[in-house]
Design a protein around this motif. Sequence first.
Motif, PDB file in Angstrom:
ATOM      1  N   LEU A   1      -8.787   7.548   2.329  1.00 36.63           N
ATOM      2  CA  LEU A   1      -9.185   7.908   3.695  1.00 36.63           C
ATOM      3  C   LEU A   1      -9.635   9.357   3.772  1.00 36.63           C
ATOM      4  O   LEU A   1     -10.582   9.693   4.501  1.00 36.63           O
ATOM      5  CB  LEU A   1      -8.003   7.665   4.644  1.00 36.63           C
ATOM      6  CG  LEU A   1      -7.666   6.197   4.911  1.00 36.63           C
ATOM      7  CD1 LEU A   1      -6.378   6.089   5.717  1.00 36.63           C
ATOM      8  CD2 LEU A   1      -8.800   5.485   5.630  1.00 36.63           C
ATOM      9  N   TYR A   2      -8.976  10.226   3.011  1.00 30.68           N
ATOM     10  CA  TYR A   2      -9.379  11.632   2.977  1.00 30.68           C
ATOM     11  C   TYR A   2     -10.825  11.759   2.484  1.00 30.68           C
ATOM     12  O   TYR A   2     -11.654  12.455   3.086  1.00 30.68           O
ATOM     13  CB  TYR A   2      -8.427  12.407   2.070  1.00 30.68           C
ATOM     14  CG  TYR A   2      -8.836  13.836   1.802  1.00 30.68           C
ATOM     15  CD1 TYR A   2      -8.647  14.822   2.760  1.00 30.68           C
ATOM     16  CD2 TYR A   2      -9.426  14.197   0.583  1.00 30.68           C
ATOM     17  CE1 TYR A   2      -9.024  16.137   2.507  1.00 30.68           C
ATOM     18  CE2 TYR A   2      -9.804  15.498   0.326  1.00 30.68           C
ATOM     19  CZ  TYR A   2      -9.607  16.462   1.292  1.00 30.68           C
ATOM     20  OH  TYR A   2      -9.990  17.749   1.042  1.00 30.68           O
TER      21      TYR A   2
ATOM     22  N   ASP B   1      -4.592   6.422  -3.977  1.00 32.27           N
ATOM     23  CA  ASP B   1      -3.829   5.720  -2.948  1.00 32.27           C
ATOM     24  C   ASP B   1      -4.628   5.704  -1.650  1.00 32.27           C
ATOM     25  O   ASP B   1      -5.686   6.318  -1.535  1.00 32.27           O
ATOM     26  CB  ASP B   1      -2.450   6.355  -2.736  1.00 32.27           C
ATOM     27  CG  ASP B   1      -2.510   7.808  -2.277  1.00 32.27           C
ATOM     28  OD1 ASP B   1      -3.198   8.088  -1.277  1.00 32.27           O
ATOM     29  OD2 ASP B   1      -1.875   8.663  -2.913  1.00 32.27           O
ATOM     30  N   LYS B   2      -4.118   4.969  -0.662  1.00 33.04           N
ATOM     31  CA  LYS B   2      -4.844   4.807   0.600  1.00 33.04           C
ATOM     32  C   LYS B   2      -5.064   6.144   1.300  1.00 33.04           C
ATOM     33  O   LYS B   2      -6.108   6.377   1.912  1.00 33.04           O
ATOM     34  CB  LYS B   2      -4.068   3.845   1.505  1.00 33.04           C
ATOM     35  CG  LYS B   2      -4.840   3.400   2.748  1.00 33.04           C
ATOM     36  CD  LYS B   2      -6.052   2.571   2.378  1.00 33.04           C
ATOM     37  CE  LYS B   2      -6.849   2.140   3.589  1.00 33.04           C
ATOM     38  NZ  LYS B   2      -6.153   1.134   4.397  1.00 33.04           N
ATOM     39  N   HIS B   3      -4.112   7.043   1.206  1.00 33.06           N
ATOM     40  CA  HIS B   3      -4.255   8.348   1.854  1.00 33.06           C
ATOM     41  C   HIS B   3      -5.436   9.117   1.261  1.00 33.06           C
ATOM     42  O   HIS B   3      -6.248   9.707   1.985  1.00 33.06           O
ATOM     43  CB  HIS B   3      -2.974   9.166   1.675  1.00 33.06           C
ATOM     44  CG  HIS B   3      -1.801   8.583   2.394  1.00 33.06           C
ATOM     45  ND1 HIS B   3      -0.531   9.099   2.286  1.00 33.06           N
ATOM     46  CD2 HIS B   3      -1.683   7.533   3.233  1.00 33.06           C
ATOM     47  CE1 HIS B   3       0.300   8.397   3.028  1.00 33.06           C
ATOM     48  NE2 HIS B   3      -0.371   7.439   3.598  1.00 33.06           N
ATOM     49  N   LYS B   4      -5.520   9.115  -0.066  1.00 29.44           N
ATOM     50  CA  LYS B   4      -6.631   9.831  -0.719  1.00 29.44           C
ATOM     51  C   LYS B   4      -7.968   9.172  -0.410  1.00 29.44           C
ATOM     52  O   LYS B   4      -8.974   9.861  -0.220  1.00 29.44           O
ATOM     53  CB  LYS B   4      -6.393   9.862  -2.229  1.00 29.44           C
ATOM     54  CG  LYS B   4      -5.216  10.719  -2.653  1.00 29.44           C
ATOM     55  CD  LYS B   4      -4.965  10.619  -4.141  1.00 29.44           C
ATOM     56  CE  LYS B   4      -3.754  11.431  -4.572  1.00 29.44           C
ATOM     57  NZ  LYS B   4      -3.418  11.260  -5.990  1.00 29.44           N
TER      58      LYS B   4
ATOM     59  N   LYS C   1       0.819  -1.213   0.000  1.00 25.70           N
ATOM     60  CA  LYS C   1       0.000   0.000   0.000  1.00 25.70           C
ATOM     61  C   LYS C   1       0.854   1.266   0.000  1.00 25.70           C
ATOM     62  O   LYS C   1       0.353   2.361  -0.210  1.00 25.70           O
ATOM     63  CB  LYS C   1      -0.931  -0.002   1.224  1.00 25.70           C
ATOM     64  CG  LYS C   1      -1.842  -1.218   1.309  1.00 25.70           C
ATOM     65  CD  LYS C   1      -2.706  -1.364   0.070  1.00 25.70           C
ATOM     66  CE  LYS C   1      -3.589  -2.592   0.131  1.00 25.70           C
ATOM     67  NZ  LYS C   1      -2.860  -3.850  -0.054  1.00 25.70           N
TER      68      LYS C   1
ATOM     69  N   ARG D   1       8.406   9.242   0.584  1.00 24.57           N
ATOM     70  CA  ARG D   1       7.484  10.250   0.041  1.00 24.57           C
ATOM     71  C   ARG D   1       8.072  11.658   0.038  1.00 24.57           C
ATOM     72  O   ARG D   1       7.623  12.521  -0.707  1.00 24.57           O
ATOM     73  CB  ARG D   1       6.163  10.234   0.835  1.00 24.57           C
ATOM     74  CG  ARG D   1       5.366   8.969   0.683  1.00 24.57           C
ATOM     75  CD  ARG D   1       3.992   9.094   1.312  1.00 24.57           C
ATOM     76  NE  ARG D   1       4.041   9.288   2.743  1.00 24.57           N
ATOM     77  CZ  ARG D   1       4.092   8.308   3.640  1.00 24.57           C
ATOM     78  NH1 ARG D   1       4.120   7.053   3.242  1.00 24.57           N
ATOM     79  NH2 ARG D   1       4.119   8.562   4.929  1.00 24.57           N
TER      80      ARG D   1
ATOM     81  N   THR E   1       8.666   8.476   6.592  1.00 26.72           N
ATOM     82  CA  THR E   1       8.104   9.020   5.350  1.00 26.72           C
ATOM     83  C   THR E   1       8.111   7.993   4.227  1.00 26.72           C
ATOM     84  O   THR E   1       7.397   8.137   3.239  1.00 26.72           O
ATOM     85  CB  THR E   1       8.887  10.261   4.905  1.00 26.72           C
ATOM     86  OG1 THR E   1      10.257   9.901   4.681  1.00 26.72           O
ATOM     87  CG2 THR E   1       8.839  11.340   5.974  1.00 26.72           C
TER      88      THR E   1
ATOM     89  N   SER F   1       1.923   9.156  -6.079  1.00 28.82           N
ATOM     90  CA  SER F   1       1.213  10.422  -5.877  1.00 28.82           C
ATOM     91  C   SER F   1       2.155  11.586  -5.636  1.00 28.82           C
ATOM     92  O   SER F   1       1.759  12.748  -5.743  1.00 28.82           O
ATOM     93  CB  SER F   1       0.240  10.301  -4.695  1.00 28.82           C
ATOM     94  OG  SER F   1      -0.799   9.393  -4.996  1.00 28.82           O
TER      95      SER F   1
ATOM     96  N   THR G   1       1.334   5.612  -2.702  1.00 28.91           N
ATOM     97  CA  THR G   1       1.575   6.928  -2.095  1.00 28.91           C
ATOM     98  C   THR G   1       2.823   7.578  -2.674  1.00 28.91           C
ATOM     99  O   THR G   1       2.933   8.803  -2.699  1.00 28.91           O
ATOM    100  CB  THR G   1       1.719   6.809  -0.564  1.00 28.91           C
ATOM    101  OG1 THR G   1       2.892   6.051  -0.243  1.00 28.91           O
ATOM    102  CG2 THR G   1       0.510   6.126   0.051  1.00 28.91           C
TER     103      THR G   1
END
Length: 435
Positions: free
Chosen positions: A425-426, A420-423, A131, A343, A340, A138, A135
């Motif tokens: 969750l956002y 990605d997983k961050h987006k 996962k 990233r 990080t 991105s 990220t």
Amino acid sequence: MKKRLFKIFCGLLFSAAAIGQENIYPAAEYKGLLFIKNATVHVGNGQVLNNTTIQVNNGKIEKIGTDIAIPADDVKVFDVKGKHVYPGLILSGSQLGLVEVNSVRATIDHTEIGEINPSIRSIVAYNTDSKVINTLKSNGILLANVIPQGGLVSGSSSVVQLDAWNWEDAAYKMENGIHFHMPSLINRPNPFAAFFGITEPAGDPVKRGLEQVDKVKAFFREAQSYANEATHSVTNLKYEAVKGLFNKSQKLFVHCDIVKEMLVAVDFVKEFGMDVVIVGGSESFQMAPLLKANNIAVILSQSHSLPTMQDDDVDQPYKTAVSLQKAGVLYAINDADGQTRGRNLPFNAGTAVAYGLTKEEALQAITLNPARILGVGDKTGSIEIGKDANIVVSEGDILDMRSSIITHAFIQGRLVDLTDKHKQLYERYKHKYGK
């Protein structure tokens, strides 16, 4: 009871990391013409081209210019007026795909038992379902050098592209180098050893480190003799794995930071004639002319850190890239921070700009320079005719975290999914709270 609760917690953490992103697929191969027009193109070699069109044919960059005719038939055209186009960024050294959750042992696969394991191949352990990978895309990172750890000679690294179904698809350059983790050559006792009940090895640590270096040199002497033999009565897998070091189809990546340790790396060049790359190199600014004279490249692992020595300037990690640039040393900027996970690569380069590099020099330190160091400079690292179309489009300056918003990414001409997983969750919690 505490151990049981810890195991349950780790299991839940791993399960949380494993869900999501199952509907994000690698892009299919794209055949035919593709155009990126009205672009401000940062080539990666120091040049900037304004209002430029890039023509891609079957995944390769075919033309670059301001007067390229775009056919009216069924071709893909991306109008990026007002945006900036860059070569795909390259993470020079990472455990990407080998580590998922640092605190969960079952998700860690970067270390083998033993001290000398050159035949270990990091590529076969690379997990394309990680996962973390999406990220990085991105943030404009499209390629990574996946390296092993553990022992003295840890094995071989491979360069991967970050949009693949499996490790075979991901492999961009196989076994490009062998990794030697230099033992410490400085006597630095652990100040917390007594507090945590840690028993440190008896004896002089510097003497012990030099003995380990001699052990590695002895191995390479034997391997060199083996490589010089026309035929072998018995195949030795460890010697076979390092043959490329002697014909220079592979490089020796020496992980070290202080001057004493880097001088040992210079000895490897002089004795064996190997192509050597320093990984870490926090004190490389002190011996940049010597590194240049011996054609030794440097991968600066982590510039967002404290200085190595107490008497170094507090901002020395930010200035080291400038010292290497002025000395003409081939170097790359990396992000090896375990938090990080790569990233911050473009922003590490951005910090170097604040301390003396030009923006195009900093960009080259995360694109063309690492491509050359990793042996893929003929295929990627810059937006030039004949190279793979590994391209990212940003709304603003990719080195500035405020304006670095990646809108498109192409790997070998394929438009890749930037979800990605961050987006996810956002969007999930934005929906929950009615934003």
